[in-house]
Design a protein around this motif. Structure first.
Motif, PDB file in Angstrom:
ATOM      1  N   ARG A 192       0.841  -1.208   0.000  1.00  0.00           N
ATOM      2  CA  ARG A 192       0.000   0.000   0.000  1.00  0.00           C
ATOM      3  C   ARG A 192       0.874   1.255   0.000  1.00  0.00           C
ATOM      4  O   ARG A 192       0.562   2.241  -0.681  1.00  0.00           O
ATOM      5  N   MET A 193       1.957   1.237   0.786  1.00  0.00           N
ATOM      6  CA  MET A 193       2.824   2.401   0.828  1.00  0.00           C
ATOM      7  C   MET A 193       3.564   2.573  -0.499  1.00  0.00           C
ATOM      8  O   MET A 193       3.715   3.696  -1.001  1.00  0.00           O
ATOM      9  N   ASP A 194       4.055   1.475  -1.073  1.00  0.00           N
ATOM     10  CA  ASP A 194       4.685   1.538  -2.396  1.00  0.00           C
ATOM     11  C   ASP A 194       3.758   2.229  -3.395  1.00  0.00           C
ATOM     12  O   ASP A 194       4.172   3.140  -4.125  1.00  0.00           O
ATOM     13  N   LEU A 195       2.506   1.772  -3.434  1.00  0.00           N
ATOM     14  CA  LEU A 195       1.550   2.299  -4.408  1.00  0.00           C
ATOM     15  C   LEU A 195       1.202   3.752  -4.119  1.00  0.00           C
ATOM     16  O   LEU A 195       1.171   4.593  -5.027  1.00  0.00           O
ATOM     17  N   ARG A 196       0.939   4.051  -2.851  1.00  0.00           N
ATOM     18  CA  ARG A 196       0.560   5.427  -2.495  1.00  0.00           C
ATOM     19  C   ARG A 196       1.668   6.398  -2.873  1.00  0.00           C
ATOM     20  O   ARG A 196       1.399   7.431  -3.513  1.00  0.00           O
ATOM     21  N   ILE A 197       2.897   6.074  -2.523  1.00  0.00           N
ATOM     22  CA  ILE A 197       4.011   6.989  -2.799  1.00  0.00           C
ATOM     23  C   ILE A 197       4.315   7.051  -4.290  1.00  0.00           C
ATOM     24  O   ILE A 197       4.592   8.122  -4.842  1.00  0.00           O
ATOM     25  N   PHE A 198       4.244   5.904  -4.965  1.00  0.00           N
ATOM     26  CA  PHE A 198       4.491   5.925  -6.410  1.00  0.00           C
ATOM     27  C   PHE A 198       3.511   6.871  -7.098  1.00  0.00           C
ATOM     28  O   PHE A 198       3.911   7.716  -7.909  1.00  0.00           O
ATOM     29  N   PHE A 199       2.223   6.739  -6.781  1.00  0.00           N
ATOM     30  CA  PHE A 199       1.231   7.547  -7.495  1.00  0.00           C
ATOM     31  C   PHE A 199       1.193   8.993  -7.001  1.00  0.00           C
ATOM     32  O   PHE A 199       0.750   9.871  -7.744  1.00  0.00           O
ATOM     33  N   GLU A 200       1.688   9.262  -5.793  1.00  0.00           N
ATOM     34  CA  GLU A 200       1.911  10.656  -5.387  1.00  0.00           C
ATOM     35  C   GLU A 200       2.896  11.313  -6.346  1.00  0.00           C
ATOM     36  O   GLU A 200       2.663  12.420  -6.858  1.00  0.00           O
TER      37      GLU A 200
END
Length: 298
Positions: free
Chosen positions: A279-287
Motif C-alpha cells: 500500500r505504501m509503495d503504491l501510495r508513494i508511487f502515485f503521489e
C-alpha cells in the motif's frame, strides 16, 4: 513455502518475519521510499520533453524492487539478478521469460541459482550480522533450533520475489487504468489527497494475485455448488473483486471508491504479509506520478 502451509506451522514461520512488516515498521521506511521513487522519476526526467520508455521494466519494476532489496540488505548490484530469478519464477510458462532449456531441471534452474545466493548471504549474516531482514532470517530459530535450510530459503525466496513482483504489476496495471480512464487521472491530479483510496482501487481493479487453491475443511454448499471436505477449491480473486453483491458498479474504475472491501491481499490466515508495504509503495508511487507526469499515452 509459507503460502502452502497450514496452521500452526504457517503461524510459526510467519512470526519469524512479521515484525518487519507491521504498519509501524513499514512507516519508518516512508522517507527512504520517497527518495527511491524520486530517483526513479529523475532517471527519466527530460525538462518537459516527451519521454518514451518501457513502463513495466523501466519504472514500475524498479521502485518496489529497490525497496524490498534494501529491506533484505541485498546490494544494488544484485538487483538485476533478483529481477531475473523473479521473472523466471512467475513467468515459467512465458516464452519471453522462461529459460531455453526445456527440461524440468533447466526450467527450474533459477531456483538452484537463487538458493546458492541465499546460502552465501545467510552464511555472511551469521558471521557479520546487520540491521536487515537477511540477518533476522539467518539467525532465526524455531523451538530453540535453527530453521531447517530448505524452509528457511523458501521463506527468504518468497519475500524476495513476492515482495516486489505483485506491486510492479499493480503499478503498471494502475497506470494503464489511468490511461484508459483519463477522467480518473485528471481527478487524481486535481485532488492528490485521493491517492490512498486510488491505491486500494488499483489493487481491486488489477488484482495482481490471480488465484490460489485451498482445501475445504468441511462439507458446505456455495451458490448451489456442493463442496466436500478435502476438495481442492480454486479461489479467483478478480471475480471476488467484481462481486455485484459487494461492490456498487463493480466494473467501473473509481479512484474515490469507498468503502472498498476488496480481497486483493487475500483473507484470513494467509492475508498478505506485505500488504502495508505494498500500500505504501503504491501510495508513494502515485503521489510522485501525479505530480511529475503531465500526460501519458501507450
Amino acid at each position: 513455502m509459507l503460502v502452502n502451509m497450514d496452521p500452526p506451522e504457517h503461524r510459526d514461520y510467519r512470526r519469524l518475519v512479521s515484525a518487519w512488516f507491521t504498519p509501524r515498521a513499514i512507516a519508518r521506511l516512508e522517507s527512504r521510499l520517497h527518495e527511491i521513487t524520486t530517483e526513479v522519476f529523475d532517471t527519466w526526467a527530460r525538462d518537459g520533453d516527451e519521454v518514451e520508455c518501457d513502463l513495466v521494466n523501466d519504472i514500475a519494476a524498479i521502485q518496489p524492487l529497490r525497496m524490498i532489496t534494501e529491506i533484505l540488505g541485498i546490494p544494488r548490484e544484485q538487483e538485476d539478478f533478483v529481477m531475473r530469478v523473479t521473472q523466471e519464477n512467475f513467468g515459467i510458462e512465458d516464452p519471453e521469460l522462461q529459460r531455453d532449456d526445456e527440461s524440468t531441471d533447466g526450467r527450474l534452474g533459477f531456483l538452484t541459482e537463487a538458493f546458492a545466493y541465499l546460502d552465501e548471504i545467510t552464511s555472511d549474516r551469521r558471521k557479520n550480522p546487520r540491521d536487515d531482514l537477511s540477518t533476522v532470517l539467518a539467525c532465526a530459530t524455531l523451538d530453540g533450533e535453527p530453521v531447517p535450510t530448505f524452509e528457511l530459503f523458501s521463506l527468504y525466496f518468497l519475500i524476495m520475489v513476492a515482495g516486489h513482483d505483485t506491486t510492479r504489476n499493480a503499478i503498471s496495471g494502475g497506470v494503464r487504468a489511468l490511461v484508459e480512464h483519463p477522467e480518473e487521472f485528471k481527478k487524481l491530479q486535481t485532488n492528490p489527497g485521493l491517492v490512498a483510496t486510488a491505491a486500494d482501487e488499483i489493487v481491486r481493479w488489477t488484482t495482481p494475485v490471480n488465484h490460489f487453491s485451498r482445501t475445504a475443511t468441511e462439507d458446505t454448499e456455495l451458490h448451489g455448488a456442493r463442496i466436500q471436505k478435502g476438495d481442492s477449491v480454486g479461489l479467483f480473486y478478480a471475480s471476488a473483486n467484481r462481486d455485484e453483491d459487494v461492490f456498487d458498479d463493480p466494473f467501473a474504475f473509481r479512484i474515490d471508491r469507498q468503502p472498498n472491501p476488496h480481497l486483493g491481499f487475500g483473507i484470513g490466515e494467509h492475508f498478505c504479509l506485505g500488504a502495508s508495504l505494498a500500500r505504501m509503495d503504491l501510495r508513494i508511487f502515485f503521489e510522485h506520478f501525479t505530480k511529475r507526469v503531465e500526460s501519458i499515452e501507450p
